[in-house]
Design an enzyme around this catalytic site. Sequence first.
Site, short mmCIF file in Angstrom:
data_model
loop_
_atom_site.label_atom_id
_atom_site.label_comp_id
_atom_site.label_asym_id
_atom_site.label_seq_id
_atom_site.Cartn_x
_atom_site.Cartn_y
_atom_site.Cartn_z
N TYR A 195 0.81 -1.23 0.00
CA TYR A 195 0.00 0.00 0.00
C TYR A 195 0.84 1.27 0.00
O TYR A 195 0.29 2.37 -0.03
CB TYR A 195 -0.92 0.04 1.22
CG TYR A 195 -2.07 -0.92 1.12
CD1 TYR A 195 -1.84 -2.28 1.15
CD2 TYR A 195 -3.38 -0.47 0.99
CE1 TYR A 195 -2.87 -3.18 1.06
CE2 TYR A 195 -4.42 -1.36 0.89
CZ TYR A 195 -4.16 -2.72 0.92
OH TYR A 195 -5.19 -3.61 0.82
N ASP B 199 -6.01 -5.97 5.73
CA ASP B 199 -7.14 -5.55 4.92
C ASP B 199 -8.07 -6.74 4.67
O ASP B 199 -9.28 -6.68 4.92
CB ASP B 199 -6.62 -4.99 3.58
CG ASP B 199 -7.64 -4.12 2.89
OD1 ASP B 199 -8.76 -3.97 3.43
OD2 ASP B 199 -7.34 -3.58 1.81
#
Length: 426
Positions: A162, A313
């Site tokens: 990310y 996530d």
Amino acid sequence: MSYDYDKVDVPADGEPVQVVDEENDELDIPETPIVPIIHGDGIGKDVGPAAQKVLSAAAEATGRDIAWMRVYAGESARERYDGENLPDDTVNAIDEFRVAIKGPLTTPVGAGFRSLNVALRQTLDFYANVRPTYYLDGVPSPMKKPEDMNMVTFRENTEDVYAGIEWEQGTEDVEKVRNFVEEEMGFDETMHDGPIGIGIKPITEKGSKRLVRKAIDYAIEHDRDKVTLVHKGNIMKFTEGQFSEWGMEVAEEEYPDDEVFAAPDSLWETQDDIDIPEGAVMVEERLADAMLQWMQLRTDEFDVLAMPNLNGDYLSDAAGAQIGGLGIAPGANFGDARVLAEPVHGSAPKRAGQDQANPTALILSGRLMFDYMGWKDAAELVRDAVEETISSGTVTYDLERNLEDAEKVSTTEFADTVIENIHDLA
Ligand code: NAP
């Protein structure tokens, strides 16, 4: 620190939260703190005001008040700030006042900017995304024993895939990186010929250790038994594997053994074989793929989980599904002596502006914020009032469609019922 604000007012009836000790996460919370709030895009326009009034009611019922400071991001910011998505006013308010809450923000596909949520987390170094996952009585769940779930996930928020270090296929840059990897680093047999996209997965000692430290501190403070480091270190040895090694170092080196017990061999042993000092928080490790099945099959064995960004996530959404889904899953981003509470769900555009979305996730995110502020009684009151509302069959459309004999109410009516329950329970 004191900023000049361009288009928002600092409430005159509140006081700023003060930092006592940033490294040790200590804040001084006044009786009427100034709390920045972003209602958010899409269903944020419905759930934002609803959650705000519920949280005010819980604060008042416990002898306090909140001086809300409306700030803007996404669509509401573009209207006020000449097309800007994330104005300085908003970033500065969240920075200055330390304790803030936000609804969901839309990330338009192909709009030329990264997610506003990621930008906010990275700009202000909210490095831990925290999601408690517990069952509320009355919520429809796909599991046979949803009440077995009582976990808190700590997801690293600033690095891993990310971090945004990636190169698009067909560009000069991606070919440069390919050549470097193949020719200079010797991976010439690894990548196929032809178009390629490449991303980098950075996992640092600083990022890993501060996340695991936060998870362990949380476990100690909230009387939890265990912190599980979740990784894919059997395959990604120098990133995910290293995350776990650094995490174990924190457990071993920074806490006395009778307070925190590191069990680095836990990957291959059953817990019965490990001798844990009584009362100590055990820090163990599990592989991410196995963890996803254990979470369903042996739900009650897990407590606090700490993991790199991508694992977090996936895993926190899967955990949320086990206790009834997105409409009720709360979250918060923590940095050093700062919190930005936000629900797990997004802006659900097709439900926007219809006064029908479920405000529970945002309300319970506010509960996390209260807990962090030390307003434990207000936090429990919020949870109890939400649970009372749902278990008595007053629910929004998303829960009603999976329940028999429940009454479907609007966002506003749901919030009003929670407030009535706050008054009854206080
Ligand atoms: P989403 O907004 O979370 O919504 C997906 C579906 O989940 C909705 O259509 C709805 O399902 C259900 N849902 C979500 N929240 C609900 C609530 N409060 N009450 C009732 N139902 C709820 O996911 P998405 O559609 O993939 O994403 C939409 C936008 O949100 C994207 O731009 C995305 O980038 C953004 N996003 C923002 C955040 C954030 O701000 N932190 C997080 C995730 C996504 P039904 O319609 O089937 O009932």
